[in-house]
Design an enzyme around this catalytic site. Structure first.
Site, PDB file in Angstrom:
ATOM      1  N   GLY A 143      27.133 -14.995  14.993  1.00  0.00           N
ATOM      2  CA  GLY A 143      28.529 -14.233  15.227  1.00  0.00           C
ATOM      3  C   GLY A 143      29.425 -14.191  14.708  1.00  0.00           C
ATOM      4  N   CYS A 144      30.289 -12.914  14.712  1.00  0.00           N
ATOM      5  CA  CYS A 144      30.799 -12.644  14.056  1.00  0.00           C
ATOM      6  C   CYS A 144      32.165 -13.512  14.681  1.00  0.00           C
ATOM      7  CB  CYS A 144      31.726 -11.285  13.657  1.00  0.00           C
ATOM      8  SG  CYS A 144      31.803 -10.238  14.915  1.00  0.00           S
ATOM      9  N   TYR A 145      33.066 -13.390  16.399  1.00  0.00           N
ATOM     10  CA  TYR A 145      33.467 -14.904  16.570  1.00  0.00           C
ATOM     11  C   TYR A 145      33.356 -15.688  16.728  1.00  0.00           C
ATOM     12  CZ  TYR A 145      35.468 -10.012  18.796  1.00  0.00           C
ATOM     13  OH  TYR A 145      35.829  -8.902  18.086  1.00  0.00           O
TER      14      TYR A 145
END
Lengths: 346, 346, 346, 346
Positions: free
Chosen positions: B149-151
């Site tokens: 995921g990005c985070y």
């Protein structure tokens, strides 16, 4: 009508006081100064006032201030205010100072964080810290009000209800704040150059921001103990608004509802502090242009950590609005007079 | 030339894979699917590709995928990917999955955070977590890569160098992340409606974001112990970029320089992770459109707290760029092939 | 490998040439100058180049330029370029000049619109106007290319196909252009201060912009007659992009389809000019970061007026991209080499 | 206190009427409807009204409207208003309609531009066009005011002073308008999705916008002749504000000063229309949140063309503010009551 003046009207906070006072029916603006624009019309500084307000900018003169006004807002940058405010006080004017110059009680703290000597340390003990929703009693008696910084306003209002309750593990406190760009003032700089700032997000002065000692001083006062914490401010590509996300562990297990009750009791009489229902999170747009501070609470049961989020309009509650609220208190007016401004949305 | 396909090309991550692969000389794009646009030209979905790329969007068919491609990027939303990816794996295709469906190792965690049952739990053990700069060795052997995921990408890269060193007081960990709006995808919604989102700043899913267990799982793996922490994401009025501000106390006194050395050694071979010199703070603009992750360190001596700040472009390093990096690893290419993209600034 | 230099690398156009040349495999960057940053690393000017490019900024010296390069981009501000370019030409270097200094053929026009004397009028006759998609033949023979202004590029490409056809009622021509803020350069100013510029829209230099004579000169050349028209530029609160809306009456009744055919024939060989289908309107995002110019046509039957809309990225097609295209022509490379950049969206 | 209602309070114009009426001391808000939110608190629709306004949203009922109010603002979308307004008129309520449904005098024009039949054509002759600064006399006598569109307000105020003077070559008229995004309303759509709309600029409905016949009708009335012109609107990545740039040739040679005098005489009694001095250009920020229309004039001697630029806040002067101004006229109040709002800047 009380006669009021604004010293340093060309900055963003000075301009915002203008806007708010225009809707205030208890005072009359009789004197504005702007040293770079002395002798020129206010509409040359603020073309959007054409047809609304006629006034001429003056060079500052304490004699003129004393003659024309009863109360003065000093909206000068920090470092300049400390030269002017003592003169105004000597002339027995009431003063609301929006700079940082009279907020810290220790001259030494000032010099270490602001990197300049304090030239009027005798006034540090005389000023009252103008966190209007908390210290209204003291402010009513004050001649010199040190209007709080924008970040401190957002953080202190968020923590005040629980600060004195032995509920917080102070060593765990972390404050992560995000501000719109108007907080940095009106002087162009590379960081605020539109092509550099738009579509960009950054932190700045990481753990070194000069509002830190102000918050520690006031939290210490509310907590009755020395407080040291980590503060990191960030720059948001927008004009107005501060959102502070505050993380702190509790000293004991509690229900979110209990904490919520502490807040709602604490602020039951404060019209400008709004505790949000659990379903809502604060948005800076919800207070845009207004004097409100919105606060949400979330107890993260997984980590036993309380997360408090607050939003203000940095130029209103974080500066000019709170300054007018303080003026109202000082002058014996109803505290919200002239501040019944609906947030603009969208 | 290796033949690759993109399943779900109409979303922002699918579109970004397109952009990156256009500059990759080792692969050939032979198959793209878009179920709402099946049968139509790619330029109808993406008018900016006029004159650049000719392709027709297909409805997904595993037979067609198997016939036309050697490797497939699945850029479907989570919940949809878990129906398609097993078919691709059965057809012996290599798969880089950009959804969240194969990142968590426990189906139960998935169902509690994503609020739906996992329909392909057998694949959770087969997928390799594609944090490319850390797990390159495993990824090279993988058939199914779960792209992070990005985070999590921004947080794990920031903590990996110190996570296994017994240096961190894990209970003190707080992560405050800020993301541009493209992370929320291409489907219009009130929160992302321009008049609501512009000139606005807000938190969302406070301490409840679904990327939390992914980060806890991977931090736990790096740390060799269970990790639980507080994570609060915020929405920034910009399109691209994530900045994560990470606060953690150390288990012992250290010099900032010592910590810096740990990081620079750890990442000495990683071209996409850049440790900034002490004078700089990360800005999302510095990585705009590129596959870099920039990291700064600050040791706050006043509170014995380490502050790590990282930035990525959420659509590149946080999605499509890392996916191509994973593809390179899986295919035995040099890991940075096709990813030598200079950040666009301003 | 051809050796190229950039004089004045710290401005936005200089920086953009850097970005584009990094993806060009036929040239080698051997010399960059930046008089305020002489002796310092390029990464101090552009931190986002860390790990990508190592170079030292020099103070300009024509001897060094002559020794180290075969071709130089001059990205100096107008008024400065005219002192440097003649030296480079004397040293027998090929020069692509991005300033306005060698675009106008009449020194007197220059002095009246730019408000300074031209100090190298002898070179006005030697420079070739670098509108690459139109004048490729001339440019291939040139030693000194005057790279077009950003507004002129958007306007001239939009009008060129019909300019020479006796189709336009030139007296009716009105051009209303809108530009992102990067066109104004990197020096901070009140107009581009984020709080003043964000959420604001304005015109500037109404009917007085200095690009007017450049457009009139080149339209006159294309039309074979003197052209005078009204040009009003506006500032859009975004970073990159120009959109020009062009209004002109025709000298006779025509079908939109006929006009469309003229355009598609005219640009049939030009890969960087894209005529949009009738269903689409240009958006600046569709060309973001790329060298494309998108054009739409609309014939307003109600008023017998043709409306041509064009978009470019002002820093690419409007400056650095076209400059590299010109370099390719001058050096005998394929004109699109290094410019196969997909627009970034979103 | 006059009792007023708002039908359709959930849209942006409805919400803006709420904001303005909150500061109006001559009326009382007694009835608000919102069919999707019937039965729910206004603060659920507008959380920023917490602590400011308590009200419940109703489903529309003409009986209830008649019982509770004296005057109603209809802020319904066009196409819906024409079903509701006749009912309100029948119930002998005064109505200010903010939709487009009663602006055009010819039902056939409505159906061709709005692509739906008009279901209450009998009312087209009864409505008064509410361009408040021009038609105050008629409006004072009206029962049904058709509040002007946002674009028409900006264009008609800009042209009214010279429209009746035989000064304009009407065939040469071109209007190029630029609007913030709030004009498109509150319903999310791909065009207004933040990642698509931010950092983007585009035209839309080129020469086909539905406000065209409204402007032609009213210009024709002012000019005393049929007027047809070209109108192209554009979308600016900001929330509020319209700027219209208007190009027209004159029928004779004039000095800019003469034209300026015509304007200043024409608007000498209009507090909300501000003619700017020659040194200033309008900026949308200068009227942000306020009821002002700022106008600048420039006579382009090179082309004998007059360039008029006007700005308004599309939600205030272009909708809710002008609606309240019309209400004041209808009710016999001073026209500016409740509208003394200082523009917010920055």
């Amino acid at each position: 009508m009380v006669r009021v003046g604004i010293v340093g009207v060309t900055g963003y906070t000075g301009g915002e006081i203008l806007r708010i006072l225009h809707g205030h029916d208890g005072v009359e603006l009789t004197y504005v100064t702007a040293h770079t624009m002395a002798g020129r019309m206010l509409t040359e500084v603020y073309p959007h006032y054409q047809g609304i307000m006629e006034a001429t900018c003056h060079a500052f003169s304490v004699e003129e201030a004393a003659q024309k006004t009863d109360l003065v807002f000093s909206a000068l940058p920090h470092g300049e205010s400390m030269d002017v405010v003592p003169q105004l006080c000597e002339a027995r004017l009431k003063v609301i100072d929006l700079s940082a110059d009279f907020r810290l009680k220790e001259a030494q703290l000032y010099s270490s964080w602001y990197r300049k000597e304090h030239r009027a340390p005798a006034y540090l003990g005389r000023s009252v810290y103008g966190l209007a929703d908390i210290y209204a009693g003291d402010i009513k008696e004050a001649d010199l009000v040190a209007n709080p910084g924008c970040y401190p306003t957002s953080v202190l209002l968020a923590l005040a209800p629980v600060a004195g309750e032995d509920l917080l593990n102070w060593n765990s406190l972390v404050v992560d704040s995000k501000s719109g760009t108007s907080g940095a003032g009106r002087v162009p700089s590379p960081v605020l150059h539109f092509p550099e700032c738009s579509e960009n997000f950054r932190a700045y002065r990481v753990a070194e921001h000069q509002h830190t000692p102000e918050m520690e001083q006031e939290l210490g006062r509310l907590a009755g103990r020395k407080v040291t914490f980590t503060f990191v401010p960030h720059l948001v590509p927008m004009v107005r608004g501060i959102l502070s996300t505050i993380y702190v562990q509790l000293t004991k297990k509690m229900e979110e509802e209990e904490i919520r009750n502490i807040y709602s009791n604490y602020y039951s009489e404060c019209k400008f502090v709004r505790l949000l229902p659990p379903s809502l999170v604060p948005e800076t747009r919800h207070v845009y242009g207004s004097n409100y501070c919105d606060i949400s609470l979330k107890y993260d049961r997984r980590t036993d950590r309380l997360i408090i989020i607050s939003v203000i309009d940095n130029l209103v509650k974080g500066a000019a609005g709170q300054a007018v609220q303080n003026m109202n208190l000082v002058l014996g007016f109803e505290e919200g007079r002239g501040l019944d401004i609906v947030p603009i949305r969208p």
